[in-house]
Design a protein around this motif. Structure first.
Motif, PDB file in Angstrom:
ATOM      1  N   LEU A 141       0.842  -1.195   0.000  1.00 19.98           N
ATOM      2  CA  LEU A 141       0.000   0.000   0.000  1.00 19.98           C
ATOM      3  C   LEU A 141       0.878   1.246   0.000  1.00 19.98           C
ATOM      4  O   LEU A 141       1.830   1.350   0.785  1.00 19.98           O
TER       5      LEU A 141
ATOM      6  N   TYR B 241      -1.749   6.021   1.457  1.00 21.44           N
ATOM      7  CA  TYR B 241      -2.973   5.223   1.571  1.00 21.44           C
ATOM      8  C   TYR B 241      -3.680   5.451   2.909  1.00 21.44           C
ATOM      9  O   TYR B 241      -4.903   5.640   2.954  1.00 21.44           O
TER      10      TYR B 241
ATOM     11  N   ILE C 124      -1.244   0.689  -5.806  1.00 22.67           N
ATOM     12  CA  ILE C 124      -1.228  -0.511  -4.972  1.00 22.67           C
ATOM     13  C   ILE C 124      -0.562  -1.631  -5.767  1.00 22.67           C
ATOM     14  O   ILE C 124      -0.821  -1.793  -6.957  1.00 22.67           O
TER      15      ILE C 124
ATOM     16  N   TYR D 115      -9.885  -3.173  -0.799  1.00 19.57           N
ATOM     17  CA  TYR D 115      -8.957  -2.049  -0.829  1.00 19.57           C
ATOM     18  C   TYR D 115      -9.535  -0.940  -1.691  1.00 19.57           C
ATOM     19  O   TYR D 115     -10.426  -1.178  -2.519  1.00 19.57           O
TER      20      TYR D 115
END
Length: 342
Positions: free
Chosen positions: A53, A57, A103, A143
């Motif tokens: 990440l 993030y 990502i 996510y």
């Protein structure tokens, strides 16, 4: 197709650390795969996944990011490939040097024969659809991704490069950009030099677990056979070999293997592959896969599919960290669509 020895899969050169680079966070999770579950080898359907990440993030809870799926090679698991590409340092360095944040997802496709070849096989399980469907669905649900093909990339090295070429061609509608790092298995591999004695040795193996004690060249042959010529009726290994116990080549099995290099099915997907925002291929000038890689590049060019090939100073593994930081991540930073600024 030849397979690099296990010793070639470690000890890659490390890029210089970018001073002041913000830290990424790595989630280590397990994802269940219905596509892999029930395979005849008994390979676990619970797959380890490493999710990198980007630095912002956790600080920007409303922001969404492009995603790049990164496939490892034969002999190694995803965790080892993270070390080979010097992750997370290379992601942190790339982002600090101006690459837009994204990502990164590293799924583990190891099995009892050291690699699944990302195939769809009742013997190995359907790793192809695990990567192309189930994993994407899981990551998009869990996510903050930009859940659109133009914001999704696919990269792989060696066997993972084969997987990225296979999946990237057959499932081109899922991805916006494709990067192939020294992809293996781009040309017909014949019978891999198997002898009658090799086949007799394999046929004496009582189980998949016992096959793990075979020499590396025989295990790699089993990995290919399990992926490309599965046979649910051929217990205990559930596969067909391209040579019989008398040393005679089996044309029917070799034909099945020959159907699996991406060039064999590229013509069925040309229009979809042409829609990619970018396709890049690289390989070291001392890599044993150099000719195979050039074959793929030429096949794409012959069909009017835009792609770039870079032959760099290196072998099969030694420059992987530099390639990831200075070429792979910048490529996806240029080609994948970012979320519009708020």
């Amino acid at each position: 197709m030849t397979t690099a020895p296990a010793s070639a899969q470690v000890g890659t050169e490390q890029p210089p650390v970018v001073e002041g680079a913000a830290k990424v966070r790595i989630d280590r999770i397990t994802v269940h795969s219905d596509a892999i579950d029930g395979n005849l080898m008994g390979t676990s359907a619970e797959r380890d996944i490493h999710v990198v990440l980007p630095p912002s993030y956790d600080q920007n809870p409303d922001r969404r990011y492009p995603v790049v799926y990164a496939l490892h090679g034969y002999w190694v698991k995803a965790e080892q490939w993270l070390k080979e590409v010097h992750m997370p340092q290379t992601a942190e360095g790339a982002f600090a040097n101006g690459v837009p944040e994204m990502i990164l997802v590293f799924p583990d496709s190891w099995n009892e024969y050291n690699g699944s070849f990302y195939s769809d096989s009742p013997t190995t399980g359907d790793f192809e659809h695990f990567i192309a469907d189930e994993l994407i669905d899981y990551v998009d649900r869990n996510y903050r991704t930009i859940a659109r093909p133009e914001s999704r990339g696919l990269v792989g090295h060696s066997m993972g490069g084969y997987g990225a070429s296979r999946i990237g061609i057959k499932h081109a509608e899922k991805y916006g950009a494709l990067y192939l790092m020294a992809p293996c298995c781009q040309s017909p591999m014949g019978s891999r030099g198997l002898t009658a004695q090799d086949v007799q040795t394999i046929q004496a193996v009582p189980s998949v677990a016992a096959a793990q004690d075979l020499p590396g060249n025989l295990r790699s042959a089993l990995a290919v056979a399990a992926a490309f010529s599965p046979d649910p009726d051929a217990a205990p290994l559930y596969l067909d070999l391209p040579v019989d116990a008398q040393g005679k080549e089996r044309d029917d099995v070799i034909a099945r293997w020959t159907a699996n290099p991406p060039i064999a099915f590229l013509d069925q997907h040309v229009d979809a592959v042409k829609a990619y925002r970018g396709i890049a291929i690289d390989v070291g000038d001392k890599d044993f896969l150099l000719d195979d890689v050039r074959l793929l590049h030429g096949a794409l060019q012959a069909r009017g599919i835009d792609n770039t090939l870079e032959v760099y100073d290196g072998d099969h593994t030694n420059r992987l960290g530099f390639r990831m930081q200075e070429h792979v991540l910048p490529f996806f930073g240029r080609t994948l669509v970012q979320e519009p600024a708020q």
